[in-house]
Design a protein around this motif. Structure first.
Motif, PDB file in Angstrom:
ATOM      1  N   GLU A 148      -1.157  13.390   1.427  1.00 12.17           N
ATOM      2  CA  GLU A 148      -2.552  13.126   1.764  1.00 12.17           C
ATOM      3  C   GLU A 148      -3.030  14.137   2.803  1.00 12.17           C
TER       4      GLU A 148
ATOM      5  N   VAL B 176      -7.812   7.819  -5.304  1.00 14.04           N
ATOM      6  CA  VAL B 176      -7.874   8.794  -4.204  1.00 14.04           C
ATOM      7  C   VAL B 176      -9.331   9.115  -3.909  1.00 14.04           C
TER       8      VAL B 176
ATOM      9  N   GLN C 181      -9.407   8.065  -9.933  1.00 11.11           N
ATOM     10  CA  GLN C 181      -8.012   7.694 -10.158  1.00 11.11           C
ATOM     11  C   GLN C 181      -7.233   8.899 -10.657  1.00 11.11           C
TER      12      GLN C 181
ATOM     13  N   LEU D  12       1.135  11.429  -3.143  1.00 12.47           N
ATOM     14  CA  LEU D  12       0.195  10.801  -4.086  1.00 12.47           C
ATOM     15  C   LEU D  12       0.868  10.580  -5.431  1.00 12.47           C
TER      16      LEU D  12
ATOM     17  N   ARG E 186      -5.965   9.084   0.461  1.00  9.42           N
ATOM     18  CA  ARG E 186      -6.103   7.727  -0.090  1.00  9.42           C
ATOM     19  C   ARG E 186      -7.254   7.067   0.660  1.00  9.42           C
TER      20      ARG E 186
ATOM     21  N   GLU F 174      -2.952   6.249  -8.899  1.00 11.91           N
ATOM     22  CA  GLU F 174      -3.557   5.805  -7.635  1.00 11.91           C
ATOM     23  C   GLU F 174      -5.028   6.167  -7.541  1.00 11.91           C
TER      24      GLU F 174
ATOM     25  N   ARG G  94       0.869  -1.179   0.000  1.00 12.23           N
ATOM     26  CA  ARG G  94       0.000   0.000   0.000  1.00 12.23           C
ATOM     27  C   ARG G  94       0.904   1.226   0.000  1.00 12.23           C
ATOM     28  N   ASN G  95       0.565   2.222  -0.818  1.00 15.52           N
ATOM     29  CA  ASN G  95       1.386   3.426  -0.874  1.00 15.52           C
ATOM     30  C   ASN G  95       1.194   4.261   0.390  1.00 15.52           C
ATOM     31  N   SER G  96       2.248   4.989   0.754  1.00 15.87           N
ATOM     32  CA  SER G  96       2.131   5.818   1.955  1.00 15.87           C
ATOM     33  C   SER G  96       2.758   7.201   1.789  1.00 15.87           C
TER      34      SER G  96
END
Ligand SMILES: C[S@@+](CC[C@H](N)C(=O)[O-])C[C@H]1O[C@@H](n2cnc3c(N)ncnc32)[C@H](O)[C@@H]1O
Length: 274
Positions: free
Chosen positions: A51, A14, A27, A8, A67, A12, A3-5
């Protein structure tokens, strides 16, 4: 699977959340406009943000940009079949004891909501084999799962009719989400190791009765439990604290059972029962 952190990234999913807490999942497609309500954003202006920023569309309307959590992602999925909702996925994962490294068989993938929960729970050391009879559903489920989790090499998605046979053996956990799970009990019993957990998700109580009766009439499954979950959100404001006016009153029943082992037959030297 990751999972991306960080900031952004292009491609992805969102979530834009407006001041009334309404959610819009989109997306981040480079070079494209993202239309929300009466205005739009350029995706390129959002790629690279952290984010949690408040962003304004071309009409000046404010949205918090984050996210989605898995619980926000699932209800916003494009889908043709009915997913299991987060309120039930959480308890399924815990009561089904889907542990890191588990080997799991899933029957009935639909949009892949439960699949993504299982894949996260078992982690990359685990292995999930999922059966989905419809090729269009299987393709959509893979897109959905990879949008949240990225590539998932520990997931084997078989476009196949489970009634034609379940090939896996010695699996730790099995889950069935289709209308007549009792017709698959023999197949699932052959796939599960002794002590393994079977979870079935059923919308009506008549289905629950049929499944439990069938399990009790055989020797393969025992320790059956049936439950449902009710989740009521609250409206919490300065001068108003009360339950939300609306709630989802019913989704489905969760049935869990354990695969039993058998003592050797007469004539063999069995240890005494304690
Ligand atoms: C209710 S949906 C599953 C939803 C899924 N658990 C989720 O959380 O997103 C049931 C799925 O079972 C599939 N299905 C029905 N009969 C099947 C069979 N015999 N073998 C494999 N899949 C089947 C349907 O095509 C459908 O996609």
């Amino acid at each position: 699977m990751k999972r991306n952190s960080g900031r952004l990234q292009a491609g992805e999913a969102v979530l834009f959340i407006d001041r009334k807490q309404r959610e819009y999942m989109r997306q981040l497609a480079p070079g494209k406009r993202i239309h929300i309500r009466n205005g739009f954003f350029w995706a390129d202006h959002l790629i690279g943000l952290a984010e949690g920023h408040t962003v304004y569309n071309s009409a000046g309307e404010a949205f918090v940009l984050v996210r989605p959590t898995i619980a926000q992602f699932i209800p916003n999925l494009p889908r043709q079949a009915q997913p299991i909702y987060p309120k039930d996925i959480g308890p399924i994962l815990l009561w089904g004891d889907f542990f890191p490294g588990a080997h799991v068989v899933e029957i009935g993938v639909g949009p892949g909501a439960l699949s993504m929960g299982i894949l996260q729970a078992i982690g990359p050391e685990g292995r999930l084999v999922s059966y989905e009879v419809r090729s269009d559903f299987a393709a959509r489920a893979r897109q959905n799962v990879e949008l949240l989790l990225g590539p998932v090499p520990h997931w084997q998605l078989k476009q196949a009719d489970a009634f034609a046979g379940i090939e896996e053996r010695n699996v730790d956990r099995a889950v069935i989400d289709l209308p007549e799970p009792w017709l698959l009990l023999a197949q699932v019993a052959a796939a599960l190791r002794p002590g393994g957990v079977l979870v079935s998700y059923l919308p009506t109580v008549l289905q629950v009765k049929e499944l439990v009766d069938q399990m009790r009439s055989g020797a393969e499954f025992g320790l059956v439990q049936v439950f449902e979950l009710l989740q009521r959100f609250w409206h919490v404001e300065e001068r108003s604290m009360r339950p939300e006016h609306r709630m989802v009153a019913h989704t489905g029943f969760i049935v869990t059972a354990r695969r039993l082992a058998h003592l050797p037959g007469p004539g063999a030297t069995a240890p005494p029962l304690r």
